[in-house]
Design a protein around this motif. Structure first.
Motif, PDB file in Angstrom:
ATOM      1  N   PHE A  22      -7.311 -14.936  14.187  1.00 45.20           N
ATOM      2  CA  PHE A  22      -6.255 -13.961  13.913  1.00 45.20           C
ATOM      3  C   PHE A  22      -6.746 -12.843  13.011  1.00 45.20           C
ATOM      4  O   PHE A  22      -7.763 -12.967  12.325  1.00 45.20           O
ATOM      5  CB  PHE A  22      -5.084 -14.646  13.171  1.00 45.20           C
ATOM      6  N   TYR A  23      -5.964 -11.769  13.006  1.00 45.81           N
ATOM      7  CA  TYR A  23      -5.922 -10.871  11.870  1.00 45.81           C
ATOM      8  C   TYR A  23      -4.731 -11.323  11.037  1.00 45.81           C
ATOM      9  O   TYR A  23      -3.619 -11.468  11.563  1.00 45.81           O
ATOM     10  CB  TYR A  23      -5.729  -9.416  12.288  1.00 45.81           C
ATOM     11  N   LEU A  24      -4.982 -11.571   9.753  1.00 49.76           N
ATOM     12  CA  LEU A  24      -3.912 -11.958   8.837  1.00 49.76           C
ATOM     13  C   LEU A  24      -3.608 -10.760   7.945  1.00 49.76           C
ATOM     14  O   LEU A  24      -4.481 -10.300   7.200  1.00 49.76           O
ATOM     15  CB  LEU A  24      -4.337 -13.163   8.001  1.00 49.76           C
ATOM     16  N   TYR A  25      -2.400 -10.252   8.047  1.00 46.87           N
ATOM     17  CA  TYR A  25      -1.962  -9.121   7.221  1.00 46.87           C
ATOM     18  C   TYR A  25      -1.139  -9.655   6.053  1.00 46.87           C
ATOM     19  O   TYR A  25      -0.219 -10.456   6.249  1.00 46.87           O
ATOM     20  CB  TYR A  25      -1.115  -8.146   8.037  1.00 46.87           C
ATOM     21  N   TYR A  26      -1.486  -9.215   4.856  1.00 48.00           N
ATOM     22  CA  TYR A  26      -0.718  -9.610   3.670  1.00 48.00           C
ATOM     23  C   TYR A  26      -0.256  -8.358   2.939  1.00 48.00           C
ATOM     24  O   TYR A  26      -1.051  -7.462   2.646  1.00 48.00           O
ATOM     25  CB  TYR A  26      -1.550 -10.480   2.732  1.00 48.00           C
ATOM     26  N   TYR A  27       1.057  -8.312   2.633  1.00 42.99           N
ATOM     27  CA  TYR A  27       1.671  -7.166   1.956  1.00 42.99           C
ATOM     28  C   TYR A  27       2.110  -7.615   0.559  1.00 42.99           C
ATOM     29  O   TYR A  27       3.151  -8.270   0.403  1.00 42.99           O
ATOM     30  CB  TYR A  27       2.873  -6.664   2.756  1.00 42.99           C
ATOM     31  N   PRO A  28       1.309  -7.309  -0.474  1.00 47.01           N
ATOM     32  CA  PRO A  28       1.613  -7.806  -1.816  1.00 47.01           C
ATOM     33  C   PRO A  28       2.911  -7.255  -2.413  1.00 47.01           C
ATOM     34  O   PRO A  28       3.498  -7.884  -3.287  1.00 47.01           O
ATOM     35  CB  PRO A  28       0.400  -7.364  -2.647  1.00 47.01           C
ATOM     36  N   SER A  29       3.377  -6.105  -1.954  1.00 46.42           N
ATOM     37  CA  SER A  29       4.576  -5.501  -2.540  1.00 46.42           C
ATOM     38  C   SER A  29       5.802  -6.386  -2.381  1.00 46.42           C
ATOM     39  O   SER A  29       6.674  -6.433  -3.256  1.00 46.42           O
ATOM     40  CB  SER A  29       4.844  -4.127  -1.914  1.00 46.42           C
ATOM     41  N   ASN A  30       5.889  -7.108  -1.252  1.00 42.24           N
ATOM     42  CA  ASN A  30       7.048  -7.983  -1.056  1.00 42.24           C
ATOM     43  C   ASN A  30       6.646  -9.377  -0.555  1.00 42.24           C
ATOM     44  O   ASN A  30       7.471 -10.128  -0.046  1.00 42.24           O
ATOM     45  CB  ASN A  30       8.049  -7.353  -0.085  1.00 42.24           C
TER      46      ASN A  30
END
Length: 382
Positions: free
Chosen positions: A26-34
């Protein structure tokens, strides 16, 4: 696919689907803002998991080699997927080398508990140093003390650690305290060297001074597979011993220090420690004795290869005792719920979650102790 590039990290990741027996990437996307996550399946070129909040995961959990649990799936991060993530995180996070010196190995568990409050342990090995190792690694600063330092660092096992943390080297120096620790006992007992050290030489721990030294030291002590240098030799004695494996879920939960501390305080002697990444084939081979015997076999295989584990060679002072049976009793019943009822002070009662994620594996039969230790420290270590 999401396009919020200004505030997201993207990693290359993989997950072994034990139902389909397929390793998915996979590509794992992580959004630290939320604190949201998205998974993109590289084979199907489709979104596998829409962007969603994932409880229990924080920004500090995302680094190369980490295993993050996303809706009961153990997803392993194997690389950066874009330059933004690589530059951003490698600027923030620093890997560096730490050495636990011979005279504090019996307090290894206590020290690791303190270290993991601030840092991730990304590699670990108990080793025996030679005079050449000490000299090549520039551990000797003063020529007058050269032989004393060499004698000290070769007097017994050391433990090498690869640590990862934000602004890691500076934060390590704050945690360790001054190299000459004999004047700081009364005022700063929270510092590692104040608690365990004696003077500038016998100061319990060493840590990389800067990024350049960290890279050199990590390559020396934890060389990659292609390197001609194999690093200092293991301390495994391969006799009168048993095997303990701290399972990946317990490593991820930062329970290594607590478990090792319990083992040491129970009077057992740890003669070898090393981190391993066990692949699927080796996991199946090592646990083959349980195939057709335990219904949890497939899940046990999946757990052992789901992330890094810590393998420990355990022995005791009494050579006439049955170390395998004694230590198995100390670990407790396989089912942590049963362990908590009948043996609440055992390792599985204290740190286990389920029959599969029960914190530790231990050798079952007297003849298995040495054989299981040899499997890791003679076969896989190569």
């Amino acid at each position: 696919m999401s396009t919020d590039y200004s505030n997201r990290y993207v990693f290359e990741a993989e997950w072994y689907d034990k139902v389909a027996c397929i390793l998915k990437k996979f590509y794992l996307y992580y959004y630290p803002s939320n604190n949201t996550i998205e998974l993109f399946d590289l084979k199907t070129r489709k979104i596998f998991l829409k962007r969603t909040i994932c409880e229990g995961i924080k920004a500090k959990d995302f680094y190369i080699g980490a295993v993050v649990t996303i809706f009961s799936r153990c997803i392993k991060i194997i690389g950066y997927a874009d330059s933004y993530t690589k530059i951003k995180l490698e600027t923030q996070l620093q890997k560096f080398f730490v050495l636990l010196k011979p005279d504090i190995i019996d307090k290894m568990g206590e020290i690791i508990k303190v270290i993991t409050n601030d840092f991730h342990i990304t590699n670990m090995k108990m080793m025996l140093l030679t005079a050449t190792d000490v000299t090549e690694c520039n551990f000797v600063k003063d020529t007058a003390d050269k032989m004393s330092m060499i004698n000290y660092l070769t007097s017994g096992p050391i433990v090498g650690l690869e640590l990862l943390g934000e602004n890691g080297i500076a934060r390590w120096q704050e945690l360790a305290g001054p190299e000459n620790c004999k004047h700081v006992y009364s005022t700063t007992t929270s510092l590692l060297r104040a608690c365990c050290g004696k003077n500038e030489m016998y100061n319990s721990v060493y840590g990389s001074k800067n990024i350049e030294m960290a890279m050199q030291e990590l390559q020396y002590f934890f060389p990659n597979l292609k390197s001609e240098n194999k690093g200092p030799k293991t301390t495994a004695i391969l006799q009168n011993c048993t095997c303990c494996i701290i399972k990946p879920h317990a490593v991820q939960a930062k329970l290594v220090g607590a478990i090792i501390d319990d083992i040491q305080k129970a009077g057992y002697i740890i003669t070898a420690v090393q981190q391993f990444h066990v692949n699927l084939i080796n996991s199946e081979e090592f646990l083959e004795i349980y195939k057709g015997v335990l219904s949890e076999y497939t899940a046990m295989v999946a757990e052992l290869q789901s992330g890094p584990c810590i393998v420990i060679e355990v022995t005791n002072k009494n050579e006439d005792s049955n170390i395998v049976a004694d230590f198995r009793d100390f670990c407790g019943p396989m089912d942590p719920d049963i362990a908590r009822q009948i043996k609440p002070n055992t390792l599985r009662a204290k740190y286990g979650k389920t029959k599969v994620q029960n914190a530790v594996h231990c050798s079952d039969l007297p003849e298995d102790g040495v054989l299981e230790v040899e499997y890791f420290f003679k076969i896989l270590e190569r």
